[in-house]
Design a protein around this motif. Structure first.
Motif, PDB file in Angstrom:
ATOM      1  N   HIS A  68      -2.034   6.576   1.602  1.00  0.00           N
ATOM      2  CA  HIS A  68      -2.595   6.390   2.953  1.00  0.00           C
ATOM      3  C   HIS A  68      -3.553   7.505   3.344  1.00  0.00           C
ATOM      4  O   HIS A  68      -3.681   8.518   2.653  1.00  0.00           O
ATOM      5  CB  HIS A  68      -1.456   6.315   3.965  1.00  0.00           C
ATOM      6  N   LEU A  69      -4.184   7.306   4.506  1.00  0.00           N
ATOM      7  CA  LEU A  69      -5.029   8.342   5.087  1.00  0.00           C
ATOM      8  C   LEU A  69      -4.168   9.499   5.575  1.00  0.00           C
ATOM      9  O   LEU A  69      -3.031   9.298   6.015  1.00  0.00           O
ATOM     10  CB  LEU A  69      -5.808   7.753   6.273  1.00  0.00           C
ATOM     11  N   ILE A 118       0.839  -1.198   0.000  1.00  0.00           N
ATOM     12  CA  ILE A 118       0.000   0.000   0.000  1.00  0.00           C
ATOM     13  C   ILE A 118       0.876   1.252   0.000  1.00  0.00           C
ATOM     14  O   ILE A 118       1.785   1.375   0.825  1.00  0.00           O
ATOM     15  CB  ILE A 118      -0.950  -0.024   1.222  1.00  0.00           C
ATOM     16  N   CYS A 161      -1.133   2.496   8.630  1.00  0.00           N
ATOM     17  CA  CYS A 161      -2.080   3.461   9.196  1.00  0.00           C
ATOM     18  C   CYS A 161      -2.551   3.026  10.585  1.00  0.00           C
ATOM     19  O   CYS A 161      -2.798   3.870  11.446  1.00  0.00           O
ATOM     20  CB  CYS A 161      -3.265   3.677   8.252  1.00  0.00           C
ATOM     21  N   HIS A 188      -9.939   0.745   5.208  1.00  0.00           N
ATOM     22  CA  HIS A 188      -8.516   0.933   4.897  1.00  0.00           C
ATOM     23  C   HIS A 188      -7.640   0.463   6.060  1.00  0.00           C
ATOM     24  O   HIS A 188      -6.632  -0.223   5.852  1.00  0.00           O
ATOM     25  CB  HIS A 188      -8.193   2.396   4.562  1.00  0.00           C
ATOM     26  N   CYS A 222      -4.373  -1.986   6.154  1.00  0.00           N
ATOM     27  CA  CYS A 222      -3.127  -1.222   6.158  1.00  0.00           C
ATOM     28  C   CYS A 222      -2.467  -1.163   7.536  1.00  0.00           C
ATOM     29  O   CYS A 222      -2.863  -0.367   8.384  1.00  0.00           O
ATOM     30  CB  CYS A 222      -3.398   0.195   5.665  1.00  0.00           C
TER      31      CYS A 222
END
Ligand SMILES: [Zn+2]
Length: 220
Positions: A7-8, A4, A39, A32, A36
């Motif tokens: 990201h956020l 990934i 995160c 997410h 992930c």
């Protein structure tokens, strides 16, 4: 290592951990996070820093040096474990878990509705979305989503396939976390259909007339 790459933002993670996001935005963030490890780790670290500040509260001011050090630690690269299958799937399902309660077991069993040429939609009608929307989109290879801005944040999580926009290429697990100041024009990559989960805080702002007409009919 995780595959990934998008990201956020910290702002979104903070809002989520403070419980300030609407249900439909929280659903995308939680999905997410399930995919992930990076995160998840960052949010844990943020919660820790928040806890230190709260604890220090009345008795002592946390110096800016300490805060700088803590935030610098957050920016260190972390070694991530391979995403465990259990994190993102239950049984043979290819639907990540927080989303699973709203969808059939497999993405291929979704009853899509036609939205526009090359674009199908599946609204998540049981999720509260306020003035915004939450739905899955299935975009045929090479199809472009018309260029648009946002009245608020737009979260787009890739579940299958990939798309590219001004920012880069987004593959399964990647999330585009865009604020109201960003305009973009995603194009599905050519190998296969792109399936993504999209939540918006407010209606999209399309730049040209045809998508606006389309928007009127499909309510995005
Ligand atoms: Zn992430």
């Amino acid at each position: 290592m995780s595959n990934i790459h998008h990201h956020l933002t910290d702002a979104t993670l903070l809002s989520y951990s403070a419980g300030n996001l609407a249900e439909h935005m929280s659903l995308v963030v939680a999905t997410h996070l399930a995919m992930c490890p990076a995160c998840r780790k960052r949010m844990e670290d943020m919660d820790t820093i928040g806890g230190i500040e709260l604890y220090a509260g009345d008795t002592m001011a946390v110096s800016n040096d300490i805060k700088d050090t803590l935030f610098a630690m957050l920016d260190q690269p972390i070694i991530m474990e391979e995403i465990k299958v259990a994190d993102r799937k239950s049984g043979d399902s290819d639907v990540p878990q927080p989303l699973g309660q709203f969808l059939p077991d497999n993405l291929q069993n979704i009853q899509w509705r036609n939205m526009a040429p090359g674009i199908k939609q599946f609204p998540l009608e049981n999720v509260q979305a306020g003035n915004g929307t939450v739905c899955l989109l299935k975009i045929a290879p090479g199809v472009t989503i018309p260029e648009h801005g946002h009245g608020g944040t737009e979260l787009t999580l890739i579940l299958k396939g990939s798309f590219s926009d001004e920012v880069g290429r987004f593959k399964p697990g990647d999330i585009a976390d865009l604020d109201e100041n960003t305009e973009h024009q995603p194009i599905a990559d050519t190998a296969e259909d792109c399936i993504c989960l999209i939540a918006t805080e407010a209606p999209l702002k399309f730049k040209s007339l045809l998508p606006k007409v389309m928007q009127y009919f499909v309510g995005m």
